[in-house]
Design an enzyme around this catalytic site. Structure first.
Site, PDB file in Angstrom:
ATOM      1  N   TYR A  66       0.785  -1.214   0.015  1.00 42.08           N
ATOM      2  CA  TYR A  66       0.060   0.267  -0.230  1.00 42.08           C
ATOM      3  C   TYR A  66       1.030   1.177  -0.029  1.00 42.08           C
ATOM      4  CZ  TYR A  66      -3.855  -3.041   1.439  1.00 42.08           C
ATOM      5  OH  TYR A  66      -4.930  -4.019   1.663  1.00 42.08           O
ATOM      6  N   PHE A 214     -13.868  -4.065   1.481  1.00 45.63           N
ATOM      7  CA  PHE A 214     -14.845  -3.346   0.719  1.00 45.63           C
ATOM      8  C   PHE A 214     -16.212  -3.344   1.427  1.00 45.63           C
ATOM      9  CE2 PHE A 214     -12.056  -4.061  -3.375  1.00 45.63           C
ATOM     10  CZ  PHE A 214     -11.502  -3.093  -3.089  1.00 45.63           C
ATOM     11  N   LEU A 216     -18.013  -0.934   2.586  1.00 44.35           N
ATOM     12  CA  LEU A 216     -18.545   0.028   2.418  1.00 44.35           C
ATOM     13  C   LEU A 216     -18.988   0.253   0.962  1.00 44.35           C
ATOM     14  CD1 LEU A 216     -16.892   2.853   4.545  1.00 44.35           C
ATOM     15  CD2 LEU A 216     -18.901   1.959   4.849  1.00 44.35           C
ATOM     16  N   PRO A 222     -26.781   3.187  -3.854  1.00 42.67           N
ATOM     17  CA  PRO A 222     -27.944   2.707  -4.198  1.00 42.67           C
ATOM     18  C   PRO A 222     -28.672   4.199  -4.207  1.00 42.67           C
ATOM     19  CG  PRO A 222     -27.710   2.400  -1.914  1.00 42.67           C
ATOM     20  CD  PRO A 222     -26.377   2.894  -2.476  1.00 42.67           C
TER      21      PRO A 222
HETATM   22  N1  LIG Z   1      -7.583  -8.411   1.365  1.00 43.66           N
HETATM   23  C1  LIG Z   1      -7.708  -7.712   0.053  1.00 43.66           C
HETATM   24  O1  LIG Z   1      -7.716  -8.246  -1.277  1.00 43.66           O
HETATM   25  C2  LIG Z   1      -8.130  -6.306   0.144  1.00 43.66           C
HETATM   26  C3  LIG Z   1      -8.316  -5.476  -1.034  1.00 43.66           C
HETATM   27  C4  LIG Z   1      -8.974  -4.220  -0.609  1.00 43.66           C
HETATM   28  C5  LIG Z   1      -8.813  -3.682   0.597  1.00 43.66           C
HETATM   29  N2  LIG Z   1      -8.321  -4.496   1.724  1.00 43.66           N
HETATM   30  C6  LIG Z   1      -8.213  -3.761   3.050  1.00 43.66           C
HETATM   31  O2  LIG Z   1      -9.452  -3.492   3.287  1.00 43.66           O
HETATM   32  C7  LIG Z   1      -9.840  -2.027   3.660  1.00 43.66           C
HETATM   33  C8  LIG Z   1     -11.082  -1.320   3.264  1.00 43.66           C
HETATM   34  O3  LIG Z   1     -11.130  -1.282   1.919  1.00 43.66           O
HETATM   35  P1  LIG Z   1     -11.417   0.100   1.117  1.00 43.66           P
HETATM   36  O4  LIG Z   1     -10.757   1.183   2.073  1.00 43.66           O
HETATM   37  O5  LIG Z   1     -10.885   0.059  -0.208  1.00 43.66           O
HETATM   38  O6  LIG Z   1     -12.978   0.255   1.330  1.00 43.66           O
HETATM   39  P2  LIG Z   1     -14.244   0.472   1.965  1.00 43.66           P
HETATM   40  O7  LIG Z   1     -13.734   0.415   3.661  1.00 43.66           O
HETATM   41  O8  LIG Z   1     -15.423  -0.267   1.464  1.00 43.66           O
HETATM   42  O9  LIG Z   1     -14.604   2.146   1.520  1.00 43.66           O
HETATM   43  C9  LIG Z   1     -13.323   3.072   1.432  1.00 43.66           C
HETATM   44  C10 LIG Z   1     -13.984   4.023   0.479  1.00 43.66           C
HETATM   45  O10 LIG Z   1     -15.364   4.409   1.263  1.00 43.66           O
HETATM   46  C11 LIG Z   1     -15.189   5.850   1.335  1.00 43.66           C
HETATM   47  N3  LIG Z   1     -15.750   6.049   2.842  1.00 43.66           N
HETATM   48  C12 LIG Z   1     -15.122   5.694   4.057  1.00 43.66           C
HETATM   49  N4  LIG Z   1     -15.770   6.020   4.896  1.00 43.66           N
HETATM   50  C13 LIG Z   1     -16.976   6.703   4.515  1.00 43.66           C
HETATM   51  C14 LIG Z   1     -17.899   7.407   5.287  1.00 43.66           C
HETATM   52  N5  LIG Z   1     -18.386   7.059   6.368  1.00 43.66           N
HETATM   53  N6  LIG Z   1     -18.926   7.550   4.323  1.00 43.66           N
HETATM   54  C15 LIG Z   1     -18.797   7.984   2.980  1.00 43.66           C
HETATM   55  N7  LIG Z   1     -17.791   7.205   2.466  1.00 43.66           N
HETATM   56  C16 LIG Z   1     -16.680   6.796   3.253  1.00 43.66           C
HETATM   57  C17 LIG Z   1     -13.727   6.191   1.374  1.00 43.66           C
HETATM   58  O11 LIG Z   1     -13.358   7.461   0.851  1.00 43.66           O
HETATM   59  P3  LIG Z   1     -12.905   8.737   1.924  1.00 43.66           P
HETATM   60  O12 LIG Z   1     -11.214   8.510   1.953  1.00 43.66           O
HETATM   61  O13 LIG Z   1     -13.237   9.949   1.205  1.00 43.66           O
HETATM   62  O14 LIG Z   1     -13.505   8.481   3.249  1.00 43.66           O
HETATM   63  C18 LIG Z   1     -13.321   5.147   0.328  1.00 43.66           C
HETATM   64  O15 LIG Z   1     -13.388   5.778  -0.928  1.00 43.66           O
HETATM   65  C19 LIG Z   1      -8.401  -1.373   3.182  1.00 43.66           C
HETATM   66  O16 LIG Z   1      -8.049  -0.244   3.622  1.00 43.66           O
HETATM   67  C20 LIG Z   1      -7.288  -2.445   2.995  1.00 43.66           C
HETATM   68  O17 LIG Z   1      -6.631  -2.354   4.275  1.00 43.66           O
HETATM   69  C21 LIG Z   1      -8.105  -5.613   1.600  1.00 43.66           C
END
Ligand SMILES: NC(=O)c1ccc[n+]([C@@H]2O[C@H](COP(=O)([O-])OP(=O)(O)OC[C@H]3O[C@@H](n4cnc5c(N)ncnc54)[C@H](OP(=O)(O)O)[C@@H]3O)[C@@H](O)[C@H]2O)c1
Length: 290
Positions: A66, A214, A216, A222
């Site tokens: 990352y 993911f 969120l 929607p």
């Molecule tokens: N194992 C794997 O293959 C894999 C793959 C991907 C990710 N991950 C892990 O999973 C974690 C979570 O994934 P992610 O960060 O991609 O996705 P997520 O948690 O589903 O969503 C993050 C997205 O949502 C927005 N967001 C966060 N809080 C919000 C809120 N309260 N209201 C509105 N929008 C909001 C963020 O933008 P803002 O920055 O504007 O808040 C960002 O664009 C990652 O940080 C990583 O550690 C693992």
């Protein structure tokens, strides 16, 4: 505030010996909001990390791959939080190979996995990693024995405390468990992505932490008339908070790691740990197409 989060988000005993508040934090978005950039302001990302710990988060998910340009999640974590609070659990992933220019290489074999573990130890400034996941390629079907065995050997050496698997099926989970105990599974899972409940069921039955990524799913917003927004309006909270509360309601072993580079969103996400959805809310949300 710490007490509030800890009360709302009671501890889950990771691997039987690491108590973590159920709502964690994903560090992927700290270097850059989108993988292709632009880079975030490091001070803002540091403020998000500091606030997370201040609010009682003690499970941070990260990976050496990352990074964006010269800014990496691990460096930000070390610079901001070291010396670490005693109860802070840092979970790391190895598996993908990423070149310094940001392009992705072929998935890691045993040697690259070991290099990834050493790099992570170095970047985080730790002698032992609390939890290391073997991150499989989504939908891969080859044997994981050699790669998981390599991580199990590093665990035996004392460099890793607990092992996890990411992007796993139940068959791969069972295969890994024949080699070494699996403490956590990290798979994609959320209100709009509920296929394959078998892995979550297996984790629930065995008390294995299920760490959804993911959850969120902000890409698939929607329409305002659907149950998610209706229920959010009824509770007077954001749809994000409802999504996270829904995820936590699916099983006591679910430990979400929502990612953000915004302090306001972080606070919103942590507050989800204190939101209890009524049976009626859950029944309505069950109708959301997935
Ligand atoms: N194992 C794997 O293959 C894999 C793959 C991907 C990710 N991950 C892990 O999973 C974690 C979570 O994934 P992610 O960060 O991609 O996705 P997520 O948690 O589903 O969503 C993050 C997205 O949502 C927005 N967001 C966060 N809080 C919000 C809120 N309260 N209201 C509105 N929008 C909001 C963020 O933008 P803002 O920055 O504007 O808040 C960002 O664009 C990652 O940080 C990583 O550690 C693992």
């Amino acid at each position: 505030m710490t007490t509030i989060h800890r009360k709302a988000s009671p501890a889950f005993l990771l691997g039987g010996d690491l108590p973590v508040a159920r709502m964690g934090f994903g560090a992927m978005r700290l270097p850059a909001r989108e993988i292709a950039g632009p880079a975030n302001d490091p001070e803002t990302s540091a403020a998000v990390l500091r606030r997370a710990v201040e609010l009682g988060v003690n499970h941070i998910d990260t990976a050496w791959f990352y990074f964006h340009g010269g800014l990496s999640a691990n460096d930000l974590i070390r610079r901001t939080l070291h010396p670490y609070p005693e109860d802070l659990v840092l979970a790391a992933k190895v598996g993908p190979v990423r070149n310094p220019d940001g392009s992705w290489g072929a998935p890691a074999g045993p040697r690259e996995l070991a290099a990834g573990v050493h790099r992570t130890l170095n970047e985080l400034g730790r002698d032992r990693l609390d939890l290391v996941y073997l991150r499989l390629q989504p939908d891969e079907d080859g044997s994981l024995a050699e790669r998981f065995g390599a991580l199990a050997a590093l665990r035996d050496e004392g460099l890793i405390r607990h092992l996890g698997l990411s992007n796993t099926t139940t068959e791969q989970l069972a295969q890994a468990q024949r080699i070494a105990p699996v403490t956590a599974v990290q798979n994609q899972y959320g209100l709009f992505h509920r296929q394959d409940p078998a892995v979550l069921d297996a984790c629930t039955r065995q008390g294995i932490a299920f760490v959804p990524f993911f959850s969120l799913e902000t890409l698939g917003r929607p329409e305002p008339a659907d149950p998610l927004n209706r229920i959010a309006a009824r509770h007077g909270v954001s749809p994000a908070r409802i999504k996270l509360a829904w995820t936590m309601a699916q099983s006591p072993v679910v430990l979400p790691i929502p990612g953000t580079s915004s302090v306001a969103h972080l606070e919103d996400n942590i507050a989800a740990a204190g939101l209890r959805l009524a049976k009626g809310d859950l029944a309505e949300l069950a109708t959301v197409p997935h």
